[in-house]
Scaffold this motif. Structure first.
Motif, short mmCIF file in Angstrom:
data_model
loop_
_atom_site.label_atom_id
_atom_site.label_comp_id
_atom_site.label_asym_id
_atom_site.label_seq_id
_atom_site.Cartn_x
_atom_site.Cartn_y
_atom_site.Cartn_z
N MET A 153 2.34 -4.43 3.54
CA MET A 153 2.36 -5.46 2.51
C MET A 153 0.92 -5.87 2.21
O MET A 153 0.14 -6.07 3.13
N VAL A 154 0.59 -5.99 0.94
CA VAL A 154 -0.72 -6.52 0.58
C VAL A 154 -0.55 -7.61 -0.48
O VAL A 154 0.35 -7.52 -1.32
N VAL A 155 -1.38 -8.62 -0.40
CA VAL A 155 -1.32 -9.69 -1.39
C VAL A 155 -2.36 -9.39 -2.47
O VAL A 155 -3.54 -9.27 -2.18
N VAL A 156 -1.91 -9.21 -3.70
CA VAL A 156 -2.84 -8.97 -4.80
C VAL A 156 -3.14 -10.33 -5.43
O VAL A 156 -2.25 -11.02 -5.91
N ASN A 187 0.87 -1.16 0.00
CA ASN A 187 0.00 0.00 0.00
C ASN A 187 0.92 1.22 0.00
O ASN A 187 1.67 1.43 0.95
N PRO A 188 0.89 2.01 -1.08
CA PRO A 188 1.86 3.11 -1.18
C PRO A 188 1.69 4.17 -0.09
O PRO A 188 2.62 4.91 0.21
#
Lengths: 91, 97
Positions: free
Chosen positions: A68-71, A62-63
């Motif tokens: 951390m995010v899992v796409v 997430n800028p």
């Protein structure tokens, strides 16, 4: 224009009952949706074509927060306007 | 990916199965439908089909381009282009959400 306006216009222009115009529009849309859901291409001469692209998943951030995010992997359809539609829009 | 392609003829067949009309009449209705769709995109700049998506026409400005074969600089004229925006519902269906 939305779908109900499309149905109404089709009914008036072709002199078919509104219920039949609705069936035509729904069958048209559902056929395309079913094909794309199966991963098939759709090609409507004079209008355009659709194909489904597969995207692999990745982990990103997430800028804003740096978290951390899992796409997740995803499938998205792409539309390309046909030659006739492009020419129609531009003359 | 099965490599199959759905065409207009198959869509005409699917509709034909559900009416008492002959195939030529059904083909005529489908052509009218496509004509109305094209007209809507041109006139309203948008055609919204709920549960499927939205076709939007927008203007692209003129820009300088180059013929890659001759290296000639050319001005590409302003033109209208169409984009398809997927509906959330259909996006969810495609991704089994």
């Amino acid at each position: 224009m939305n779908k109900s306006e499309l149905i109404k216009t089709l009914s008036e222009e072709t002199n078919i009952p509104i219920e039949e115009a609705a069936m035509v529009v729904n069958t048209f849309v559902d056929s395309m949706k079913d094909a794309l859901t199966d991963g098939d291409r759709v090609e409507i001469r004079g209008f355009g074509s659709f194909k489904v692209k597969d995207y692999g998943g990745y982990s990103g951030r997430n800028p804003k927060t740096g978290d951390m995010v899992v796409v997740e992997p995803k499938r998205l359809p792409f539309f390309r306007a046909g030659k006739e539609l492009k020419e129609f829009l531009n003359d | 990916m099965s490599g199959k392609t759905l065409t207009k003829a198959e869509i005409v067949d699917a509709i034909y199965e559900k009416t008492d009309r002959n195939r030529a009449e059904v083909k005529g209705v489908v052509e009218s439908l496509l004509g109305i769709m094209k007209q809507a995109i041109k006139k309203d700049h948008a055609l919204l089909i709920s549960g499927f998506g939205k076709f939007e026409a927008y203007d692209k400005k003129a820009r300088k381009g180059r013929n890659p074969q001759t290296d000639e600089t050319i001005t590409l004229p302003p033109r209208k282009v169409v984009v398809f925006r997927l509906s959330r519902k259909f996006r969810a269906e495609l991704n089994d959400e």
